[in-house]
Design a protein around this motif. Structure first.
Motif, PDB file in Angstrom:
ATOM      1  N   TRP A  27       0.833  -1.221   0.000  1.00 51.65           N
ATOM      2  CA  TRP A  27       0.000   0.000   0.000  1.00 51.65           C
ATOM      3  C   TRP A  27       0.859   1.259   0.000  1.00 51.65           C
ATOM      4  O   TRP A  27       0.546   2.247  -0.666  1.00 51.65           O
ATOM      5  CB  TRP A  27      -0.895  -0.023   1.242  1.00 51.65           C
ATOM      6  CG  TRP A  27      -1.756   1.188   1.414  1.00 51.65           C
ATOM      7  CD1 TRP A  27      -1.437   2.358   2.067  1.00 51.65           C
ATOM      8  CD2 TRP A  27      -3.087   1.377   0.921  1.00 51.65           C
ATOM      9  NE1 TRP A  27      -2.474   3.241   2.012  1.00 51.65           N
ATOM     10  CE2 TRP A  27      -3.511   2.658   1.316  1.00 51.65           C
ATOM     11  CE3 TRP A  27      -3.966   0.573   0.189  1.00 51.65           C
ATOM     12  CZ2 TRP A  27      -4.775   3.159   1.010  1.00 51.65           C
ATOM     13  CZ3 TRP A  27      -5.229   1.070  -0.127  1.00 51.65           C
ATOM     14  CH2 TRP A  27      -5.608   2.350   0.286  1.00 51.65           C
ATOM     15  N   PHE A  28       1.956   1.208   0.779  1.00 47.25           N
ATOM     16  CA  PHE A  28       2.768   2.409   0.997  1.00 47.25           C
ATOM     17  C   PHE A  28       3.797   2.630  -0.118  1.00 47.25           C
ATOM     18  O   PHE A  28       4.604   3.550  -0.020  1.00 47.25           O
ATOM     19  CB  PHE A  28       3.466   2.323   2.356  1.00 47.25           C
ATOM     20  CG  PHE A  28       2.501   2.329   3.499  1.00 47.25           C
ATOM     21  CD1 PHE A  28       1.978   3.524   3.980  1.00 47.25           C
ATOM     22  CD2 PHE A  28       2.069   1.145   4.083  1.00 47.25           C
ATOM     23  CE1 PHE A  28       1.072   3.541   5.029  1.00 47.25           C
ATOM     24  CE2 PHE A  28       1.158   1.148   5.128  1.00 47.25           C
ATOM     25  CZ  PHE A  28       0.662   2.349   5.598  1.00 47.25           C
ATOM     26  N   ALA A  29       3.786   1.785  -1.126  1.00 44.73           N
ATOM     27  CA  ALA A  29       4.726   1.979  -2.245  1.00 44.73           C
ATOM     28  C   ALA A  29       3.992   2.358  -3.523  1.00 44.73           C
ATOM     29  O   ALA A  29       4.603   2.431  -4.587  1.00 44.73           O
ATOM     30  CB  ALA A  29       5.537   0.696  -2.461  1.00 44.73           C
ATOM     31  N   GLN A  30       2.678   2.596  -3.427  1.00 44.59           N
ATOM     32  CA  GLN A  30       1.887   2.870  -4.632  1.00 44.59           C
ATOM     33  C   GLN A  30       1.895   4.366  -4.958  1.00 44.59           C
ATOM     34  O   GLN A  30       1.912   5.213  -4.065  1.00 44.59           O
ATOM     35  CB  GLN A  30       0.439   2.402  -4.430  1.00 44.59           C
ATOM     36  CG  GLN A  30      -0.263   3.102  -3.260  1.00 44.59           C
ATOM     37  CD  GLN A  30      -1.723   2.689  -3.110  1.00 44.59           C
ATOM     38  OE1 GLN A  30      -2.317   2.187  -4.027  1.00 44.59           O
ATOM     39  NE2 GLN A  30      -2.280   2.932  -1.933  1.00 44.59           N
ATOM     40  N   ASP A  31       1.916   4.662  -6.234  1.00 48.53           N
ATOM     41  CA  ASP A  31       1.699   6.027  -6.736  1.00 48.53           C
ATOM     42  C   ASP A  31       2.739   7.043  -6.271  1.00 48.53           C
ATOM     43  O   ASP A  31       2.495   8.251  -6.297  1.00 48.53           O
ATOM     44  CB  ASP A  31       0.298   6.531  -6.335  1.00 48.53           C
ATOM     45  CG  ASP A  31      -0.814   5.664  -6.898  1.00 48.53           C
ATOM     46  OD1 ASP A  31      -0.858   5.504  -8.130  1.00 48.53           O
ATOM     47  OD2 ASP A  31      -1.616   5.128  -6.114  1.00 48.53           O
ATOM     48  N   LEU A  32       3.905   6.584  -5.841  1.00 48.97           N
ATOM     49  CA  LEU A  32       4.894   7.521  -5.283  1.00 48.97           C
ATOM     50  C   LEU A  32       5.589   8.338  -6.364  1.00 48.97           C
ATOM     51  O   LEU A  32       5.928   7.817  -7.435  1.00 48.97           O
ATOM     52  CB  LEU A  32       5.971   6.758  -4.506  1.00 48.97           C
ATOM     53  CG  LEU A  32       5.554   6.054  -3.225  1.00 48.97           C
ATOM     54  CD1 LEU A  32       6.784   5.538  -2.503  1.00 48.97           C
ATOM     55  CD2 LEU A  32       4.770   6.980  -2.334  1.00 48.97           C
ATOM     56  N   SER A  33       5.850   9.611  -6.053  1.00 51.59           N
ATOM     57  CA  SER A  33       6.670  10.426  -6.950  1.00 51.59           C
ATOM     58  C   SER A  33       8.101   9.899  -6.922  1.00 51.59           C
ATOM     59  O   SER A  33       8.534   9.239  -5.967  1.00 51.59           O
ATOM     60  CB  SER A  33       6.647  11.885  -6.505  1.00 51.59           C
ATOM     61  OG  SER A  33       7.377  12.038  -5.313  1.00 51.59           O
ATOM     62  N   PRO A  65       6.144   6.729   3.162  1.00 47.57           N
ATOM     63  CA  PRO A  65       5.939   8.094   2.674  1.00 47.57           C
ATOM     64  C   PRO A  65       4.798   8.748   3.450  1.00 47.57           C
ATOM     65  O   PRO A  65       3.943   8.053   3.999  1.00 47.57           O
ATOM     66  CB  PRO A  65       5.549   7.894   1.206  1.00 47.57           C
ATOM     67  CG  PRO A  65       4.960   6.514   1.169  1.00 47.57           C
ATOM     68  CD  PRO A  65       5.695   5.707   2.200  1.00 47.57           C
ATOM     69  N   ALA A  66       4.804  10.080   3.485  1.00 47.22           N
ATOM     70  CA  ALA A  66       3.706  10.796   4.155  1.00 47.22           C
ATOM     71  C   ALA A  66       2.579  11.118   3.170  1.00 47.22           C
ATOM     72  O   ALA A  66       1.408  11.103   3.530  1.00 47.22           O
ATOM     73  CB  ALA A  66       4.225  12.072   4.811  1.00 47.22           C
ATOM     74  N   THR A  67       2.949  11.435   1.944  1.00 44.70           N
ATOM     75  CA  THR A  67       1.967  11.694   0.883  1.00 44.70           C
ATOM     76  C   THR A  67       2.504  11.049  -0.397  1.00 44.70           C
ATOM     77  O   THR A  67       3.643  10.566  -0.411  1.00 44.70           O
ATOM     78  CB  THR A  67       1.767  13.213   0.630  1.00 44.70           C
ATOM     79  OG1 THR A  67       3.012  13.781   0.241  1.00 44.70           O
ATOM     80  CG2 THR A  67       1.254  13.925   1.874  1.00 44.70           C
ATOM     81  N   VAL A  68       1.716  11.087  -1.458  1.00 54.23           N
ATOM     82  CA  VAL A  68       2.208  10.461  -2.697  1.00 54.23           C
ATOM     83  C   VAL A  68       3.213  11.343  -3.432  1.00 54.23           C
ATOM     84  O   VAL A  68       3.976  10.848  -4.270  1.00 54.23           O
ATOM     85  CB  VAL A  68       1.052  10.117  -3.674  1.00 54.23           C
ATOM     86  CG1 VAL A  68       0.162   9.039  -3.102  1.00 54.23           C
ATOM     87  CG2 VAL A  68       0.240  11.358  -4.037  1.00 54.23           C
ATOM     88  N   GLY A  69       3.197  12.643  -3.154  1.00 55.96           N
ATOM     89  CA  GLY A  69       4.086  13.546  -3.865  1.00 55.96           C
ATOM     90  C   GLY A  69       4.023  14.946  -3.278  1.00 55.96           C
ATOM     91  O   GLY A  69       3.551  15.132  -2.152  1.00 55.96           O
ATOM     92  N   PRO A  70       4.467  15.944  -4.055  1.00 61.42           N
ATOM     93  CA  PRO A  70       4.483  17.316  -3.533  1.00 61.42           C
ATOM     94  C   PRO A  70       3.092  17.931  -3.472  1.00 61.42           C
ATOM     95  O   PRO A  70       2.105  17.329  -3.907  1.00 61.42           O
ATOM     96  CB  PRO A  70       5.368  18.052  -4.542  1.00 61.42           C
ATOM     97  CG  PRO A  70       5.232  17.278  -5.808  1.00 61.42           C
ATOM     98  CD  PRO A  70       5.037  15.841  -5.404  1.00 61.42           C
ATOM     99  N   ALA A  71       3.034  19.135  -2.939  1.00 57.55           N
ATOM    100  CA  ALA A  71       1.763  19.834  -2.743  1.00 57.55           C
ATOM    101  C   ALA A  71       1.017  20.037  -4.058  1.00 57.55           C
ATOM    102  O   ALA A  71       1.602  20.513  -5.038  1.00 57.55           O
ATOM    103  CB  ALA A  71       2.028  21.182  -2.087  1.00 57.55           C
TER     104      ALA A  71
END
Lengths: 449, 61
Positions: free
Chosen positions: A248-254, A355-361
């Motif tokens: 789950w925590f490795a999906q869609d990461l920048s 990760p805390a979010t999938v990418g930047p703001a």
């Protein structure tokens, strides 16, 4: 200057608390227009408190570890003599607070000075700090982007170098998401560790409060005052067993997050990959509990004054109030099950990394993020990686990755470090080790940049 | 009766159980959020838990 250095300078008389406070207030007035992080400046209270700090020091008294250090609070902490708005106008007719929230009292007893209340999503229900009543808080690193939420004002004020530290609250990620998007540090302590007296609730069985700051040493200074004891960790941090969360925590990461997490993994001697089961259901349970508790809290006012709410908040609260008990009880059972999984996991590792979010703001004019190849609402989904972890109640430190290029123009990205209950000391020591290696820490925005 | 009408009707039935009136202007928004929550409810209710797993109303590490 670190918080402890500032406090020492004030305690030693090299810096006047009054002068420093006056300069802080002036900075808030001059620069916050670009960010809209502040909802109320506590000028007379702050200057009175600063005069008292200077007077005590002149008499030879020791004021405390936060002597004369200014701070701000999310607008759901009680401040004596003021109505606690919780980011709404719905509570405007309630009486002013008779005393400060307990955690504010602890900070003041250590010499700190509250100077401002800070913007948030209405009743903390959102990840964006887009507030229909008090406006949108803008990200100091790019004012065309979201600061994140719901404690967006608290994160932005630290990222813009307006305040050395602030307080926020975190139910599903409301400290960790804005800390990540604004490039600052934020700590969600162990569930139940800090008192919530005088803090307006959102979903009380998930609510936690904690600090934001520009570096991990400052998080330590403030957290030790809030918690009331040292958070020193005497063991060798290089021997910590570190689990990198995947699935789950490795999906869609920048790409930047992937690179940053790989660098953290490379800096640790003992690492393994950890896959938590049923994370989607853990997140769903967190969603359901939050909606039900929030909806129930506001039900009386939703019956009498529904149109006074921000429409987006109101519709979410009403839907939550309508949830059947079977769903809410099932969510609480999933929560118990998931906690056991987390407790078992911490018998095998000391720290988890995610990760805390999938990418930047996200941009203000395009407030969406990509999840599973689809653009979804940022306001509702920025907590993709924080919500499941809230359910378990473990302490989580949100840490900004160091800029990955030399011109510092990249947007901030954040990671979460999770430890077993009550192990905040391990989180801080681990983060300090990585900060020393240059892997963590994002420079704040100053007047000149 | 359209699907939207069915959803609106369901909402009003649920709302009556807790003496809540959903203003006409709010029905679409509440319906959208209810649909979202139903997805999450289906997810958690699809999980079989042992009878000995009680609800977690407070945190005891």
């Amino acid at each position: 200057m670190s918080i402890s250095s500032l406090a020492q300078s004030i305690q030693s008389g090299r810096v006047s608390a009054f002068q420093h406070c006056a300069e802080t207030l002036q900075r808030l007035k001059e620069r916050d227009g670009a960010y809209n992080s502040v909802t109320r400046i506590l000028e007379s209270r702050a200057l009175d408190a600063a005069r008292k700090v200077d007077a005590r020091i002149a008499k030879g008294e020791s004021v405390g570890p936060l002597a004369g250090v200014p701070f701000g609070v999310k607008d759901l902490f009680d401040l004596e003599g003021h109505v606690t708005t919780a980011g709404s106008v719905v509570l405007n007719d309630t009486p002013p607070a008779r005393r400060d929230a307990e955690v504010v009292q602890r900070l003041c007893a250590a010499g700190a000075i509250p100077v401002a209340s800070l913007n948030m999503d209405e009743f903390a229900y959102g990840f964006a700090t887009e507030n229909a009543h008090y406006g949108t808080t803008r990200n100091p690193h790019d004012t065309q982007r979201l600061a994140g939420g719901s404690s967006g004002g608290s994160a932005a004020a630290v990222a813009a170098n307006l305040l050395p530290f602030t307080l926020g609250s975190d139910t599903n990620g409301s400290i960790r998401v804005p800390a990540s998007l604004c490039g600052v540090w934020g700590l969600r302590p162990t569930q139940g560790l800090l008192p919530l007296a005088g803090v307006y609730p959102f979903a009380s069985s998930l609510d936690v409060i904690g600090p934001f700051a520009q570096n991990v040493a400052d998080i330590r200074s403030v957290s030790e005052v809030l918690i009331g004891h040292s958070l020193a960790y005497e063991e060798d941090t290089s021997q910590l067993s570190v689990g990198i969360l995947d699935g789950w925590f490795a999906q869609d990461l920048s790409e930047g997050l992937k690179v940053g997490i790989r660098a953290i993994e490379s800096a640790c001697l003992h690492t393994k990959t950890v896959t938590l089961p049923e994370v989607a259901r853990a997140r769903a349970a967190s969603f359901v509990i939050t909606a039900a508790e929030g909806g129930n809290l506001h039900l009386g006012r939703l019956k009498t004054t529904p149109m006074a709410y921000d429409p987006a908040t109101r519709d979410r609260l009403m839907a939550g109030a309508l949830l059947p008990s079977a769903a809410v009880i099932q969510a609480q059972r999933v929560r118990n099950w998931f906690r056991d999984i987390m407790h078992q996991t911490f018998k095998k590792v000391d720290i988890l990394v995610a990760p805390a979010t999938v990418g930047p703001a996200p941009r203000l004019d395009q407030p969406t993020i990509m999840v599973g190849g689809k653009a979804v609402s940022a306001r509702a989904n920025l907590g993709l990686f924080t919500q499941p972890l809230s359910l378990a109640g473990m302490p989580v430190l949100s840490a900004p990755l160091a800029p990955q290029n030399t011109d510092n123009s990249a947007l901030p990205l954040g990671v979460q470090f999770i430890a077993a209950p009550g192990k905040e000391s391990i989180l801080l020591a681990f983060a300090e080790m990585l900060e020393r290696k240059g892997l963590l820490g994002f420079p704040p925005v100053t007047a000149g940049n | 009766m359209s699907e939207q009408d069915h959803i609106a009707n369901d909402l009003q039935v649920l709302a009556r159980q807790i003496d809540l009136t959903i203003p006409a202007d709010c029905v679409a928004g509440v319906a959208a959020n209810t649909q979202l929550l139903r997805g999450y409810v289906n997810l958690i209710c699809g999980m079989t838990l042992p009878d000995t797993c009680p609800p977690a109303y407070e945190y005891r590490p």
